[in-house]
Design a protein around this motif. Structure first.
Motif, PDB file in Angstrom:
ATOM      1  N   UNK A   1      -2.572  -3.091 -10.375  1.00  0.00           N
ATOM      2  CA  UNK A   1      -2.876  -2.554  -9.064  1.00  0.00           C
ATOM      3  C   UNK A   1      -2.482  -3.598  -8.036  1.00  0.00           C
ATOM      4  N   UNK A   2      -1.752  -3.176  -7.013  1.00  0.00           N
ATOM      5  CA  UNK A   2      -1.283  -4.070  -5.964  1.00  0.00           C
ATOM      6  C   UNK A   2      -1.953  -3.677  -4.658  1.00  0.00           C
ATOM      7  N   UNK A   3      -2.703  -4.604  -4.099  1.00  0.00           N
ATOM      8  CA  UNK A   3      -3.411  -4.342  -2.845  1.00  0.00           C
ATOM      9  C   UNK A   3      -2.660  -5.003  -1.698  1.00  0.00           C
ATOM     10  N   UNK A   4      -2.280  -4.170  -0.708  1.00  0.00           N
ATOM     11  CA  UNK A   4      -1.503  -4.612   0.447  1.00  0.00           C
ATOM     12  C   UNK A   4      -2.193  -4.102   1.705  1.00  0.00           C
ATOM     13  N   UNK A   5      -2.613  -5.015   2.584  1.00  0.00           N
ATOM     14  CA  UNK A   5      -3.262  -4.627   3.841  1.00  0.00           C
ATOM     15  C   UNK A   5      -4.413  -3.645   3.616  1.00  0.00           C
TER      16      UNK A   5
END
Length: 290
Positions: free
Chosen positions: A65-69
């Protein structure tokens, strides 16, 4: 600088918990492109923050999972780089990316300097264009998840290439180290993975970079699994995969030009080989659907 300044053998680029950290502006003669690779245990997280850069998350093995902003994107990933294309996530200028992997895996984060602000984006694997390039022993497969016309970005251009054992890629040798009507000025990173033999024998290949009017450079490196070669300028290629050992490489490019474009010049001694491809079959080990 010597040829060894442009080669990062596996394990020698480790920094701050990353397996590899090549960061724009942190070495002489290297200004525009970055690459981090990281191995995460199950449930582990890691954050990449690179002010002044846009980022692109590329799973190498496993999902994350990639969390961006504040928004989280689920990347299914893949079992390994030879299993086929992967989904990717683009993170805009100045946005940190936090990777969290439930089951563990290895991941690459590509970076490039830019002043263009664009929204974050998730590109599913099913939407990644797969190109078969060359023919005969010059056959290779190119997965264009981060190229112009596929992914909107400020400056980064990224793709990955599969070269079957015994084949040549990045051939003819080519360059993109000056701004002109026919060429872009782009740094380039080659991150390699090389498939083991049937009993785990370590694979190998070769990478070549040589001088152009833009500067002197002389790299002829025996690449092993997880080696990295930097191309600040020069004719680069061919890359050759030893028979029995398929080769993967991840390319990351960016440069100072106002236009995001991949314009190249073939080495004049080698461009003739393109004319032979129309009379050869594409290597049957490669398909557009892999």
């Amino acid at each position: 600088m010597t040829s060894s300044d442009w080669v990062v053998p596996a394990g020698e680029g480790a920094e701050d918990g990353f397996d590899l950290a090549v960061v724009a502006g942190e070495r002489e003669g290297w200004s525009h492109t970055s690459l981090w690779t990281v191995t995460l245990a199950a449930g582990e997280s890691r954050t990449v923050a690179a002010p002044g850069q846009e980022l692109l998350v590329v799973p190498l093995s496993g999902g994350t999972e990639a969390t961006v902003d504040g928004e989280t994107y689920t990347l299914t990933g893949r079992s390994d780089v030879f299993a086929g294309p992967t989904d990717v996530v683009y993170a805009p200028l100045d946005a940190a990316v936090t990777l969290t992997s439930a089951d563990g895996g290895r991941f690459a984060v590509c970076g490039a300097t830019t002043d263009v602000v664009l929204p974050a984006r998730h590109l599913p694997a099913a939407e990644v264009p797969v190109e078969l390039r060359g023919a005969g022993q010059s056959s290779r497969q190119v997965r264009n998840f981060g190229t112009v016309g596929v992914l909107d970005a400020g400056s980064i251009i990224a793709c990955e290439v599969i070269t079957p054992g015994g084949n040549w890629s990045s051939y003819p040798a080519h360059k993109h180290d000056e701004e002109s009507e026919h060429e872009s000025a782009l740094e380039e990173i080659y991150y390699f993975e090389v498939q083991d033999g049937p009993q785990g024998q370590p694979g190998l290949g070769f990478h070549r970079t040589s001088s152009t009017p833009a500067g002197e450079i002389d790299v002829l490196h025996e690449v092993r699994d997880r080696d990295t070669v930097l191309v600040p300028h020069g004719w680069h290629g061919p890359c050759t995969a030893a028979p029995g050992h398929d080769m993967y490489y991840l390319n990351v490019m960016a440069g100072p030009g106002a236009e995001r474009a991949w314009l190249i010049s073939d080495h004049p001694d080698q461009t003739w080989v393109r004319s032979t491809w129309e009379h050869q079959e594409i290597d049957p080990r490669l398909t557009e659907g892999d």
